[in-house]
Design a protein around this motif. Structure first.
Motif, PDB file in Angstrom:
ATOM      1  N   ALA A 222       9.320  -7.969 -16.925  1.00 54.53           N
ATOM      2  CA  ALA A 222      10.209  -9.120 -16.766  1.00 54.53           C
ATOM      3  C   ALA A 222      10.029  -9.611 -15.332  1.00 54.53           C
ATOM      4  N   SER A 223      10.822 -10.557 -14.918  1.00 63.34           N
ATOM      5  CA  SER A 223      10.619 -11.163 -13.604  1.00 63.34           C
ATOM      6  C   SER A 223      10.762 -10.158 -12.464  1.00 63.34           C
ATOM      7  N   PHE A 224      11.706  -9.234 -12.576  1.00 66.48           N
ATOM      8  CA  PHE A 224      11.867  -8.221 -11.549  1.00 66.48           C
ATOM      9  C   PHE A 224      10.583  -7.424 -11.380  1.00 66.48           C
ATOM     10  N   GLY A 225      10.042  -6.956 -12.476  1.00 62.55           N
ATOM     11  CA  GLY A 225       8.820  -6.165 -12.414  1.00 62.55           C
ATOM     12  C   GLY A 225       7.637  -6.937 -11.875  1.00 62.55           C
ATOM     13  N   LEU A 226       7.547  -8.214 -12.224  1.00 59.34           N
ATOM     14  CA  LEU A 226       6.436  -9.033 -11.738  1.00 59.34           C
ATOM     15  C   LEU A 226       6.504  -9.204 -10.219  1.00 59.34           C
ATOM     16  N   VAL A 227       7.703  -9.474  -9.725  1.00 56.39           N
ATOM     17  CA  VAL A 227       7.860  -9.641  -8.276  1.00 56.39           C
ATOM     18  C   VAL A 227       7.683  -8.300  -7.563  1.00 56.39           C
ATOM     19  N   TRP A 228       8.214  -7.240  -8.162  1.00 61.72           N
ATOM     20  CA  TRP A 228       8.063  -5.920  -7.546  1.00 61.72           C
ATOM     21  C   TRP A 228       6.596  -5.498  -7.507  1.00 61.72           C
ATOM     22  N   ARG A 229       5.858  -5.795  -8.546  1.00 59.75           N
ATOM     23  CA  ARG A 229       4.434  -5.455  -8.566  1.00 59.75           C
ATOM     24  C   ARG A 229       3.703  -6.113  -7.402  1.00 59.75           C
ATOM     25  N   GLU A 230       4.137  -7.296  -7.014  1.00 62.65           N
ATOM     26  CA  GLU A 230       3.492  -8.030  -5.930  1.00 62.65           C
ATOM     27  C   GLU A 230       3.943  -7.549  -4.553  1.00 62.65           C
ATOM     28  N   PHE A 231       5.229  -7.226  -4.402  1.00 61.65           N
ATOM     29  CA  PHE A 231       5.773  -6.954  -3.079  1.00 61.65           C
ATOM     30  C   PHE A 231       6.283  -5.528  -2.890  1.00 61.65           C
ATOM     31  N   GLY A 232       6.315  -4.731  -3.955  1.00 66.23           N
ATOM     32  CA  GLY A 232       6.921  -3.402  -3.878  1.00 66.23           C
ATOM     33  C   GLY A 232       6.283  -2.491  -2.855  1.00 66.23           C
ATOM     34  N   ALA A 233       4.957  -2.396  -2.848  1.00 71.12           N
ATOM     35  CA  ALA A 233       4.289  -1.497  -1.907  1.00 71.12           C
ATOM     36  C   ALA A 233       4.528  -1.940  -0.469  1.00 71.12           C
ATOM     37  N   GLN A 234       4.559  -3.245  -0.243  1.00 73.70           N
ATOM     38  CA  GLN A 234       4.831  -3.769   1.096  1.00 73.70           C
ATOM     39  C   GLN A 234       6.219  -3.337   1.574  1.00 73.70           C
ATOM     40  N   LEU A 235       7.196  -3.418   0.687  1.00 75.31           N
ATOM     41  CA  LEU A 235       8.563  -3.063   1.067  1.00 75.31           C
ATOM     42  C   LEU A 235       8.766  -1.556   1.157  1.00 75.31           C
ATOM     43  N   ALA A 236       8.182  -0.816   0.210  1.00 74.53           N
ATOM     44  CA  ALA A 236       8.423   0.627   0.143  1.00 74.53           C
ATOM     45  C   ALA A 236       7.536   1.416   1.092  1.00 74.53           C
ATOM     46  N   GLY A 237       6.476   0.800   1.598  1.00 72.93           N
ATOM     47  CA  GLY A 237       5.609   1.479   2.545  1.00 72.93           C
ATOM     48  C   GLY A 237       4.394   2.128   1.951  1.00 72.93           C
ATOM     49  N   SER A 238       4.349   2.254   0.625  1.00 74.69           N
ATOM     50  CA  SER A 238       3.179   2.828  -0.031  1.00 74.69           C
ATOM     51  C   SER A 238       3.235   2.514  -1.516  1.00 74.69           C
ATOM     52  N   ALA A 239       2.074   2.565  -2.164  1.00 75.50           N
ATOM     53  CA  ALA A 239       2.037   2.346  -3.608  1.00 75.50           C
ATOM     54  C   ALA A 239       2.776   3.456  -4.342  1.00 75.50           C
ATOM     55  N   GLU A 240       2.713   4.666  -3.814  1.00 73.20           N
ATOM     56  CA  GLU A 240       3.390   5.798  -4.452  1.00 73.20           C
ATOM     57  C   GLU A 240       4.901   5.618  -4.426  1.00 73.20           C
ATOM     58  N   ALA A 241       5.428   5.209  -3.272  1.00 76.26           N
ATOM     59  CA  ALA A 241       6.874   4.996  -3.168  1.00 76.26           C
ATOM     60  C   ALA A 241       7.308   3.832  -4.050  1.00 76.26           C
ATOM     61  N   ALA A 242       6.498   2.771  -4.097  1.00 81.84           N
ATOM     62  CA  ALA A 242       6.829   1.623  -4.944  1.00 81.84           C
ATOM     63  C   ALA A 242       6.834   2.022  -6.410  1.00 81.84           C
ATOM     64  N   ALA A 243       5.894   2.862  -6.818  1.00 80.42           N
ATOM     65  CA  ALA A 243       5.837   3.312  -8.210  1.00 80.42           C
ATOM     66  C   ALA A 243       7.062   4.145  -8.565  1.00 80.42           C
ATOM     67  N   SER A 244       7.540   4.948  -7.610  1.00 78.91           N
ATOM     68  CA  SER A 244       8.723   5.763  -7.858  1.00 78.91           C
ATOM     69  C   SER A 244       9.946   4.885  -8.084  1.00 78.91           C
ATOM     70  N   ILE A 245      10.105   3.849  -7.268  1.00 82.52           N
ATOM     71  CA  ILE A 245      11.222   2.935  -7.445  1.00 82.52           C
ATOM     72  C   ILE A 245      11.069   2.139  -8.738  1.00 82.52           C
ATOM     73  N   ASP A 246       9.847   1.788  -9.076  1.00 80.62           N
ATOM     74  CA  ASP A 246       9.597   1.102 -10.343  1.00 80.62           C
ATOM     75  C   ASP A 246      10.070   1.955 -11.516  1.00 80.62           C
ATOM     76  N   GLU A 247       9.783   3.236 -11.469  1.00 80.40           N
ATOM     77  CA  GLU A 247      10.186   4.128 -12.557  1.00 80.40           C
ATOM     78  C   GLU A 247      11.699   4.316 -12.592  1.00 80.40           C
ATOM     79  N   ARG A 248      12.296   4.423 -11.423  1.00 82.70           N
ATOM     80  CA  ARG A 248      13.719   4.758 -11.348  1.00 82.70           C
ATOM     81  C   ARG A 248      14.627   3.564 -11.572  1.00 82.70           C
ATOM     82  N   LEU A 249      14.192   2.370 -11.148  1.00 79.84           N
ATOM     83  CA  LEU A 249      15.071   1.203 -11.175  1.00 79.84           C
ATOM     84  C   LEU A 249      14.481   0.026 -11.935  1.00 79.84           C
ATOM     85  N   VAL A 250      13.250  -0.356 -11.584  1.00 80.93           N
ATOM     86  CA  VAL A 250      12.702  -1.621 -12.070  1.00 80.93           C
ATOM     87  C   VAL A 250      12.448  -1.592 -13.569  1.00 80.93           C
ATOM     88  N   GLN A 251      11.871  -0.529 -14.065  1.00 79.99           N
ATOM     89  CA  GLN A 251      11.502  -0.494 -15.477  1.00 79.99           C
ATOM     90  C   GLN A 251      12.707  -0.572 -16.400  1.00 79.99           C
TER      91      GLN A 251
END
Length: 294
Positions: free
Chosen positions: A77-106
């Motif tokens: 959905a829109s959250f996931g699309l935007v997070w996919r683009e900016f998540g690693a930048q905000l979280a500091g790493s792709a691994e951290a962004a993926a963890s937040i994606d699993e816990r919140l975004v999905q």
């Protein structure tokens, strides 16, 4: 940055998408409109426009065929699309962004795209998730708001979602710091079965996945020292080795008498945790737990 999204009732996916953009790109001017010309004039379109293309600033999933899905099948959905683009930048790493994606975004994306990913085990009980919290900020059916009031309610929801994201990002950064400290503790452990930390911190994933011999973790607390049994797996309640059954539920003098450790303080009835007044005391409990009957 000017961002266009739809007016009327808002949902967690568009609210969180705006929160991500605000954190990633600074102040955001939001235009809530169905007017196609006004949408096209914006720098970014969220949940409107019928396109998914970060290069053009489009983050919508309502087009025919949707906007794709993750390998596990949860659609974007829109959250996931935007997070996919900016998540690693905000979280500091792709691994951290993926963890937040699993816990919140999905979970938010699944709710918005009509996918059931959890079920209540108690009939009639439906725990409220974050999507429900956001939805509850909309006006009720017979509450008449002006467009300005509706926009203000939307802004309130975005601020709420921003706070959640900020805590998630802070938690991801703290987890990364803890992971480095736990890895260092594993490397210096004299006995691989006992991991000593210099404070309590998130240790389970690093120990469970990276230290197959570890049975107990010890650490200082504000009022002494604690010992915890290492679970068999992430999310499991069964431990690799429980603390001795004879300790279960004992406190103070009773526990000290059974263990022979003068400053033993407490042992949980579930046999996963115990405490003592000193490092020497907790090490003594750990060694007893290793050698005595479970």
């Amino acid at each position: 940055m000017k961002v266009a999204t739809h007016p009327g009732n808002f949902h967690a996916d568009d609210v969180f998408a705006l929160a991500v953009l605000g954190l990633a790109a600074g102040p955001v001017q939001v235009v809530r409109t169905r007017d196609e010309a006004a949408q096209a004039a914006a720098d970014v379109r969220v949940d409107v426009g019928g396109r998914s293309d970060p290069a053009t600033g489009d983050y919508d999933h309502h087009q025919r065929g949707g906007a794709g899905a993750r390998p596990n099948g949860i659609r974007f959905a829109s959250f996931g699309l935007v997070w996919r683009e900016f998540g690693a930048q905000l979280a500091g790493s792709a691994e951290a962004a993926a963890s937040i994606d699993e816990r919140l975004v999905q979970g938010v994306d699944a709710n918005d795209t009509g996918q059931t990913i959890s079920e209540s085990l108690v009939e009639g009980v439906r725990p409220m998730a974050v999507s429900g919290l956001i939805a509850a900020m909309n006006p009720v059916w017979d509450e008449a708001l002006t467009p300005e009031q509706e926009d203000a309610r939307f802004a309130e929801a975005v601020a709420f979602a921003t706070g959640i994201l900020e805590r998630e990002l802070a938690g991801a950064a703290a987890y990364a710091r803890a992971r480095a400290l736990v890895d260092a503790a594993l490397a210096r452990a004299e006995d691989p079965r006992i991991v000593e930390l210099d404070r309590n911190m998130p240790w389970r994933e690093a120990v469970i996945t990276g230290a197959p011999e570890a049975l107990y973790v010890i650490y200082p607390k504000s009022d002494g020292w604690g010992i915890q049994a290492v679970p068999e797996a992430l999310g499991a309640f069964d431990n690799r080795r429980d603390l001795p059954a004879a300790w279960a539920g004992l406190t103070g003098d009773e526990l000290a008498e059974v263990t022979g450790v003068p400053d033993a303080v407490f042992a949980h009835t579930s046999r996963f945790y115990a405490s003592a007044g000193s490092r020497e005391g907790i090490l003594a409990l750990a060694r007893l737990a290793l050698t005595g009957p479970a």
